[in-house]
Design a protein around this motif. Sequence first.
Motif, short mmCIF file in Angstrom:
data_model
loop_
_atom_site.label_atom_id
_atom_site.label_comp_id
_atom_site.label_asym_id
_atom_site.label_seq_id
_atom_site.Cartn_x
_atom_site.Cartn_y
_atom_site.Cartn_z
N ARG A 45 1.02 -1.28 -0.21
CA ARG A 45 -0.09 -0.16 -0.07
C ARG A 45 1.08 1.16 -0.34
N MET A 46 2.07 0.57 0.71
CA MET A 46 2.95 2.40 0.25
C MET A 46 3.29 2.71 -0.82
N LEU A 47 3.10 1.89 -1.47
CA LEU A 47 3.68 1.82 -3.21
C LEU A 47 2.28 3.68 -3.52
N ILE A 48 1.18 3.64 -3.06
CA ILE A 48 -0.36 4.84 -3.14
C ILE A 48 0.11 5.87 -2.85
N TYR A 49 1.30 6.53 -1.80
CA TYR A 49 1.60 7.32 -1.78
C TYR A 49 3.55 7.60 -1.66
N ILE A 63 11.08 10.64 7.32
CA ILE A 63 11.03 9.72 6.02
C ILE A 63 10.09 9.94 4.69
N VAL A 64 10.95 10.23 3.51
CA VAL A 64 9.65 9.54 2.51
C VAL A 64 10.00 8.63 2.23
N CYS A 65 8.03 8.29 1.92
CA CYS A 65 7.40 6.81 2.15
C CYS A 65 8.49 6.02 0.98
N GLU A 66 9.07 6.64 -0.09
CA GLU A 66 9.91 5.61 -1.35
C GLU A 66 11.62 5.55 -0.39
N HIS A 143 -8.23 13.32 -9.80
CA HIS A 143 -7.16 12.34 -8.88
C HIS A 143 -7.48 11.72 -8.47
N TYR A 144 -7.28 10.52 -8.32
CA TYR A 144 -7.76 9.55 -6.78
C TYR A 144 -6.56 9.32 -6.25
N THR A 145 -4.72 9.85 -6.62
CA THR A 145 -4.07 9.91 -5.87
C THR A 145 -3.11 10.37 -5.78
N VAL A 146 -2.13 10.71 -5.36
CA VAL A 146 -1.27 12.02 -4.58
C VAL A 146 0.33 10.83 -5.78
N GLN A 147 0.73 11.57 -6.71
CA GLN A 147 1.83 10.59 -7.14
C GLN A 147 3.39 11.23 -6.95
#
Length: 344
Positions: A45-49, A63-66, A143-147
């Motif tokens: 799920r972390m790939l969503i944000y 820390i940035v999620c990526e 938009h449905y997510t913020v990449q």
Amino acid sequence: MPEQAELYDVTIIGGGPAGMYAAFYSGMRDMKTKLIEAREELGGRMLIYPEKMIWDVGGFAPIVCEQLIVQLDKQARLFDPTLVFGQQITGLERQPDGTYVLVAATGERHWTRTIILALGRGILKMAKLEIEGAERYEVSNLHYTVQELEPFRGKRVLISGGGNSAVDWANELEPIAASVTVVHRRDRFGGHEKNILRMKSSSAAVLTPYALTHLHSDNGETIGKVTISHVETGETDQLDVDAVIINHGLKSDFTGITEWGLNMDEWNVFAGGKLDTNIPGIFAAGDFVHYASKVNLIAGAFTDAVLAVNSAKLHMDPEAPRAAYVSSHNERFKERNRALGVVE
């Protein structure tokens, strides 16, 4: 079991934080490990944000999620588990000797002594905006997510929804957007209290209880205005916007796993204190599992993973140590410490 089949000690289904840490910790326990992920990459799920700041993981503040995904991915691979991507597990077959065969939707079969379900919220699908014709704007400014945050710089942004992601997006976008307006049909918001307070204390306009009811476009390609309606009085208002972000929840798909006979509800499998499910040899970790003292944090997912792996180890060998030795005394790290120049 066919002679050519390879039997694993533990097979982890799901490559999010719980699954990745379980792959690492099972290596500490010298278990033959396989991890199966439905996507083509680890992260769950972390790939969503990917640009979200993560504040609540020990040792990283923030820390940035990526970047956290990169670190967890590297750690998960430390003891060379077998990683399988692009396979969604649907079937389960128990063998006469007590082992299991996991069956993918595409027909692949995986043999294992134990299973750890780290499914998160399953195969997630964003709940779409239920306004006729809304889908036409998905290629422009709906938009449905913020990449990435940068595309919203200097824009008038409207966020519809009140979940954890809506709150996080409002906080991340508020410093760079021309304006941020959050519309939610209830007065209460989901997410961590500190983040909600931060949102309400910022320059973001928080409008409740309102719902997004109409999209307006002058050119038929992008949304220029929206209509919002008060849920109780029906009073309406129009707002000028450059971008609309929808956070109306997620729909989960656990496919055939719901037919295995697990004790579960729509979102969770129920487990005991040892992260054991009602099916012998099957354990759970992360967002997918619920038990009395459950902690819904990424840090909690790591603890879940440890408990599940320890239980899987003891299921195979009741005489095994109850937990792995700490890294400073664990034989599996000695050679790696020497490679790093660590004097023991």
